[in-house]
Design a protein around this motif. Structure first.
Motif, mmCIF file in Angstrom:
data_model
loop_
_atom_site.group_PDB
_atom_site.id
_atom_site.type_symbol
_atom_site.label_atom_id
_atom_site.label_comp_id
_atom_site.label_asym_id
_atom_site.label_seq_id
_atom_site.Cartn_x
_atom_site.Cartn_y
_atom_site.Cartn_z
ATOM 1 N N HIS A 179 -6.911 -5.451 -3.082
ATOM 2 C CA HIS A 179 -7.780 -6.446 -2.464
ATOM 3 C C HIS A 179 -8.459 -7.308 -3.523
ATOM 4 N N GLU A 180 -9.001 -6.687 -4.550
ATOM 5 C CA GLU A 180 -9.704 -7.429 -5.593
ATOM 6 C C GLU A 180 -8.762 -8.379 -6.326
ATOM 7 N N GLU A 181 -7.555 -7.912 -6.642
ATOM 8 C CA GLU A 181 -6.622 -8.753 -7.395
ATOM 9 C C GLU A 181 -6.121 -9.929 -6.544
ATOM 10 N N LEU A 182 -5.893 -9.668 -5.251
ATOM 11 C CA LEU A 182 -5.440 -10.754 -4.380
ATOM 12 C C LEU A 182 -6.528 -11.802 -4.171
ATOM 13 N N SER A 233 -5.552 6.616 -10.471
ATOM 14 C CA SER A 233 -5.837 6.996 -9.087
ATOM 15 C C SER A 233 -4.624 6.761 -8.203
ATOM 16 N N ARG A 234 -4.413 7.713 -7.243
ATOM 17 C CA ARG A 234 -3.372 7.542 -6.234
ATOM 18 C C ARG A 234 -3.971 7.562 -4.821
ATOM 19 N N ASP A 235 -5.268 7.579 -4.728
ATOM 20 C CA ASP A 235 -5.922 7.587 -3.429
ATOM 21 C C ASP A 235 -5.678 6.243 -2.725
ATOM 22 N N PRO A 236 -5.169 6.289 -1.492
ATOM 23 C CA PRO A 236 -4.844 5.033 -0.807
ATOM 24 C C PRO A 236 -6.016 4.069 -0.717
ATOM 25 N N GLN A 237 -7.218 4.566 -0.469
ATOM 26 C CA GLN A 237 -8.360 3.676 -0.351
ATOM 27 C C GLN A 237 -8.695 2.989 -1.664
ATOM 28 N N LEU A 284 0.827 -1.207 0.000
ATOM 29 C CA LEU A 284 0.000 0.000 0.000
ATOM 30 C C LEU A 284 0.862 1.258 0.000
ATOM 31 N N ALA A 285 1.952 1.234 0.738
ATOM 32 C CA ALA A 285 2.834 2.399 0.769
ATOM 33 C C ALA A 285 3.445 2.663 -0.599
ATOM 34 N N LEU A 286 3.820 1.596 -1.289
ATOM 35 C CA LEU A 286 4.432 1.766 -2.610
ATOM 36 C C LEU A 286 3.417 2.247 -3.642
ATOM 37 N N LEU A 287 2.232 1.666 -3.617
ATOM 38 C CA LEU A 287 1.235 1.972 -4.652
ATOM 39 C C LEU A 287 0.530 3.298 -4.407
ATOM 40 N N SER A 288 0.707 3.884 -3.230
ATOM 41 C CA SER A 288 0.034 5.150 -2.934
ATOM 42 C C SER A 288 0.928 6.370 -3.170
ATOM 43 N N THR A 289 2.109 6.179 -3.706
ATOM 44 C CA THR A 289 2.997 7.315 -3.982
ATOM 45 C C THR A 289 2.474 8.136 -5.157
ATOM 46 N N ASP A 290 2.863 9.403 -5.198
ATOM 47 C CA ASP A 290 2.384 10.301 -6.263
ATOM 48 C C ASP A 290 2.890 9.898 -7.639
#
Length: 408
Positions: free
Chosen positions: A184-187, A173-177, A127-133
């Motif tokens: 979640h869907e892919e996992l 999208s870069r929104d963490p949610q 989540l930290a990696l995928l939420s970067t700008d």
């Protein structure tokens, strides 16, 4: 000297010795006593009634009147009545109080806490990696590395990264949610919620279901069998254990202890090194006669590269099937072994038809991605997960709940 005088003197001397011996004679001990003097710490001999004798040794016997000049025996101390032997032997033993296993429904709720450490390197890291700008190629490389460290496997990792990369690019999208929802869907897709994860543990055709539990040494097979029994007892099913691990000295005793806690009978051999196939056969026969719902056969741990031991596993299955079908073969794997567990799984699947996986030690020290890797490799579902060392720390696997635990 006159011979007559000599003879007279000898006669007088002999008579004197006889009289002296008679005067000095000690009284004989009473009947039933010791033949010699008894030490102070010697136990009193028993009489015909089974009670300790009250004879006083080294004293003359007394008469009822206790006349003068004779020793009077001290009064006997009162003794508690001795229970009859028959009464002691036939007394019914107190039945041990049976434990009530925790309900199955509440066990998955503990999964999230158990996966806290895995969460720190898996869910939170992603989540930290995928939420970067700005998600650059370097970021995607880090995402890939994180998934590999979580034991997801090479092919599943590449598939997940490609799918996420496409969705992030398209949706922008870069929104963490939103990123969390995508992940979640892919996992969930990769864990595959469509797989049938139910244990085959119901009677059919007038016979109990038969379950074999297999795996290498040290993965926790016997403990897993005991915990499965608790899960089934919590669902009001009758269970019989078969202790077919006859090579490890404490295995049968360990399994019997698990069974005794919840009222499950254990069929075992009291001889070390007995034929495990015969024990398995007897356990299934007992399950049929007692109309149990399920018979769970615990087998000895064996290394996957020992051909003779693997052949023996096939023999156990064939012997069982002379009187009942083996409905479930659970392979127990240690989640901490990672990709080495896949090599074990392949060999076991070649010898016996694996129908499900029980993944132990998934308690925060393991990487959650191993679930996907195993299912992809074997094509069989993970049905049970061990969450810790407690007796009720075994839960039916649920894809949605598992992924949610990784990411929350």
């Amino acid at each position: 000297m006159d011979p007559i005088i000599l003879i007279s003197l000898a006669s007088v001397l002999l008579v004197g010795l006889v009289l002296l011996a008679f005067v000095d004679r000690r009284p004989a001990p009473p009947r039933g006593g010791y033949p010699s003097t008894r030490d102070a710490n010697d136990p009193a001999p028993e009489d015909a009634s089974g009670r300790g004798s009250t004879a006083v040794l080294d004293r003359p016997e007394t008469d009822d009147a206790g006349s003068a000049g004779t020793a009077v025996a001290e009064p006997e101390a009162p003794t508690a009545p001795v229970p009859a032997r028959d009464a002691v032997e036939t007394e019914a033993p107190t039945a041990p109080e049976l434990e009530t296993p925790a309900p199955v429904a509440g066990r998955l709720a503990r999964l999230r806490a158990r996966l806290a450490k895995s969460n720190s390197i898996f869910g939170k890291g992603l989540l930290a990696l995928l939420s970067t700008d700005n998600i650059t190629d370097d970021v995607w490389d880090e995402v890939e590395e994180t998934l590999l460290l979580a034991d997801l496997g090479t092919e599943p990792t590449m598939e997940l990264v490609d799918n996420l990369r496409e969705r992030v690019t398209v949706e922008g999208s870069r929104d963490p949610q939103q990123v969390k929802a995508m992940l979640h869907e892919e996992l969930v897709k990769m864990v595959d919620p469509t797989m049938d994860r139910r244990l085959d543990a119901s009677r059919k055709d007038g016979r109990p279901a038969v379950m074999m539990v297999v795996g290498v040494n040290g993965v926790g097979k016997t403990t897993t069998v005991g915990k499965i029994g608790r899960v089934l007892v919590a669902e009001d099913r009758t269970v019989v254990f078969g202790a077919a691990d006859t090579f490890r000295a404490a295995a049968a005793e360990q399994l019997a202890t698990w069974g005794a806690r919840v009222g499950v009978d254990t069929v075992r051999s009291h001889e070390d090194g007995a034929d495990p196939a015969s024990v398995a056969f007897e356990a299934v026969r007992t399950g049929i006669e007692t109309e149990a719902d399920v018979v769970i056969v615990d087998t000895a741990g064996r290394l996957q590269n020992k051909a003779n031991l693997m052949d023996e596993l096939g023999k156990i299955k064939r012997v069982i099937e002379k009187q009942a079908t083996v409905d479930e073969v659970l392979l127990v794997l240690d989640a901490t072994t990672g990709q080495n567990g896949l090599a074990q799984a392949k060999v076991f699947a070649e010898v016996v038809n694996i129908t499900g996986i029980a993944l132990t030690k998934l308690d925060g020290t393991a990487k959650g991605g191993i679930v996907v890797a195993i299912q992809r490799e074997l094509g069989v579902p993970v049905k049970l997960v061990g969450l810790g060392e407690g007796p009720d720390d075994l839960a039916p696997f649920n894809a949605e709940g598992f992924v949610q635990a990784l990411l929350d």
